[in-house]
Scaffold this active site. Sequence first.
Site, PDB file in Angstrom:
ATOM      1  N   GLY A 277     -13.099  -1.937   7.381  1.00 26.17           N
ATOM      2  CA  GLY A 277     -13.910  -3.056   6.920  1.00 26.17           C
ATOM      3  C   GLY A 277     -13.178  -4.379   7.028  1.00 26.17           C
ATOM      4  O   GLY A 277     -13.762  -5.403   7.405  1.00 26.17           O
ATOM      5  N   ASP A 278     -11.894  -4.379   6.703  1.00 26.74           N
ATOM      6  CA  ASP A 278     -11.103  -5.598   6.819  1.00 26.74           C
ATOM      7  C   ASP A 278     -10.941  -6.009   8.281  1.00 26.74           C
ATOM      8  O   ASP A 278     -10.974  -7.197   8.611  1.00 26.74           O
ATOM      9  CB  ASP A 278      -9.727  -5.398   6.184  1.00 26.74           C
ATOM     10  CG  ASP A 278      -9.806  -5.204   4.678  1.00 26.74           C
ATOM     11  OD1 ASP A 278     -10.771  -5.693   4.070  1.00 26.74           O
ATOM     12  OD2 ASP A 278      -8.909  -4.555   4.125  1.00 26.74           O
TER      13      ASP A 278
ATOM     14  N   GLU B   4     -10.702  -9.609  -4.377  1.00 24.40           N
ATOM     15  CA  GLU B   4      -9.520  -9.024  -5.026  1.00 24.40           C
ATOM     16  C   GLU B   4      -8.649 -10.106  -5.663  1.00 24.40           C
ATOM     17  O   GLU B   4      -7.565  -9.832  -6.142  1.00 24.40           O
ATOM     18  CB  GLU B   4      -8.700  -8.213  -4.015  1.00 24.40           C
ATOM     19  CG  GLU B   4      -9.351  -6.887  -3.642  1.00 24.40           C
ATOM     20  CD  GLU B   4      -8.487  -6.034  -2.731  1.00 24.40           C
ATOM     21  OE1 GLU B   4      -8.709  -4.815  -2.724  1.00 24.40           O
ATOM     22  OE2 GLU B   4      -7.604  -6.571  -2.028  1.00 24.40           O
TER      23      GLU B   4
ATOM     24  N   ASN C  81     -20.258  -3.679   2.937  1.00 26.92           N
ATOM     25  CA  ASN C  81     -20.441  -2.359   3.514  1.00 26.92           C
ATOM     26  C   ASN C  81     -21.650  -1.709   2.840  1.00 26.92           C
ATOM     27  O   ASN C  81     -22.280  -2.308   1.954  1.00 26.92           O
ATOM     28  CB  ASN C  81     -19.165  -1.511   3.417  1.00 26.92           C
ATOM     29  CG  ASN C  81     -18.789  -1.127   1.993  1.00 26.92           C
ATOM     30  OD1 ASN C  81     -19.611  -1.176   1.068  1.00 26.92           O
ATOM     31  ND2 ASN C  81     -17.550  -0.728   1.800  1.00 26.92           N
TER      32      ASN C  81
ATOM     33  N   GLY D 255      -2.886   3.754   8.362  1.00 24.51           N
ATOM     34  CA  GLY D 255      -2.620   2.511   7.658  1.00 24.51           C
ATOM     35  C   GLY D 255      -3.736   1.502   7.794  1.00 24.51           C
ATOM     36  O   GLY D 255      -4.678   1.684   8.563  1.00 24.51           O
TER      37      GLY D 255
ATOM     38  N   ASN E 157      -4.847  -7.984   5.359  1.00 21.83           N
ATOM     39  CA  ASN E 157      -5.415  -7.216   6.469  1.00 21.83           C
ATOM     40  C   ASN E 157      -6.313  -8.083   7.346  1.00 21.83           C
ATOM     41  O   ASN E 157      -6.252  -8.036   8.580  1.00 21.83           O
ATOM     42  CB  ASN E 157      -6.239  -6.039   5.941  1.00 21.83           C
ATOM     43  CG  ASN E 157      -5.407  -5.002   5.221  1.00 21.83           C
ATOM     44  OD1 ASN E 157      -4.196  -4.915   5.401  1.00 21.83           O
ATOM     45  ND2 ASN E 157      -6.055  -4.211   4.388  1.00 21.83           N
TER      46      ASN E 157
ATOM     47  N   ASP F 219       0.829  -1.209   0.000  1.00 22.00           N
ATOM     48  CA  ASP F 219       0.000   0.000   0.000  1.00 22.00           C
ATOM     49  C   ASP F 219       0.861   1.256   0.000  1.00 22.00           C
ATOM     50  O   ASP F 219       1.804   1.370   0.790  1.00 22.00           O
ATOM     51  CB  ASP F 219      -0.892   0.052   1.246  1.00 22.00           C
ATOM     52  CG  ASP F 219      -2.018  -0.967   1.209  1.00 22.00           C
ATOM     53  OD1 ASP F 219      -2.243  -1.575   0.148  1.00 22.00           O
ATOM     54  OD2 ASP F 219      -2.678  -1.147   2.252  1.00 22.00           O
TER      55      ASP F 219
ATOM     56  N   THR G 180     -22.264  -3.663   7.221  1.00 20.61           N
ATOM     57  CA  THR G 180     -21.695  -2.640   8.102  1.00 20.61           C
ATOM     58  C   THR G 180     -22.276  -1.292   7.698  1.00 20.61           C
ATOM     59  O   THR G 180     -22.383  -0.983   6.513  1.00 20.61           O
ATOM     60  CB  THR G 180     -20.162  -2.613   8.013  1.00 20.61           C
ATOM     61  OG1 THR G 180     -19.757  -2.360   6.662  1.00 20.61           O
ATOM     62  CG2 THR G 180     -19.579  -3.950   8.460  1.00 20.61           C
TER      63      THR G 180
END
Length: 307
Positions: free
Chosen positions: A250-251, A137, A181, A286, A42, A12, A218
């Site tokens: 979210g992760d 992903e 989400n 992060g 994550n 990232d 969420t």
Amino acid sequence: MSVTVFGSLNLDIALRLPARAAWGQTLLVDESAQAVGGKGLNQAIAAARFGSPTRMAGAVGKDAAGEMLRAALAAEGVDIANVETLDGVGSGRATILIEPAGDNMILVEAAANAHARAKAGLAALDRDSRVLLVQLETDVDAVAAMFANPAAASLCKILNAAPAIPAGAALFGLADMLIFNQTEFADYLALDREPASIDDVLVARRLLTRPDQAVIVTLGAIGSAMVWAERSVFAPAFPAETVIDTSGAGDCFCGVVAACIDQGTAPEQALRLANAAASIAVGRHGAAPSMPKRAEVAALLGEAITH
């Protein structure tokens, strides 16, 4: 028992913006930072920090980024035996644009993640596995192959249907639990607005194909809701003192939910714990580095976490 995560691993690059960017505009960023990330990585770190033995399956390139990603997981105690290192392709990368209020836009280059194989994911499963957690992903066909394989039949199969892509809907019937989400939920159901309450989430029952399935949505600063065919539960959010970066929230939520299921936590309590963990994550910089440890969640709640 244990959690197996099949998913993405990215390097990232986070850019903190002084204002919301517009097309055609040039902005000087306030600061930049490099860290490990990717939804799969994550979520694996979130589950491990919450106390579940965790295995990661996926792919990185034969490059410095790949070495960094594998080392970061290993440092958290995550089993990386099934994170493949591939020749001829680079490791996944993500550029994260963070606005002053903490909201973000994420641009992802799949690279090695697009070549992650179901074979590696299935090899990560063993007799101790209780939960299989995946996202979108990686290649959708690889995810489908994992869910449909007899080796995963007894596991709780969780699909974090992110990012929202049309092909993802074909996997819904294979999962035991779906996590969205607000934006993803509205996209998949073609809603004219994002859900903002438990009542708005009840339409999730349109996605259920059997009685034992559940949908979690969420709802940002509101909380989260879980819906089954015959009942639903809502857990309010824990307000964050300061919102710095929402990119890993979210992760964090998904990884903690997976760990709670692995540890036999009741659904209502799992939502509550995941909400609390996410509220800690948004107050840090992060994605992977922001994942809280189990003791930090207990400290926020002011109580011991029991199952």
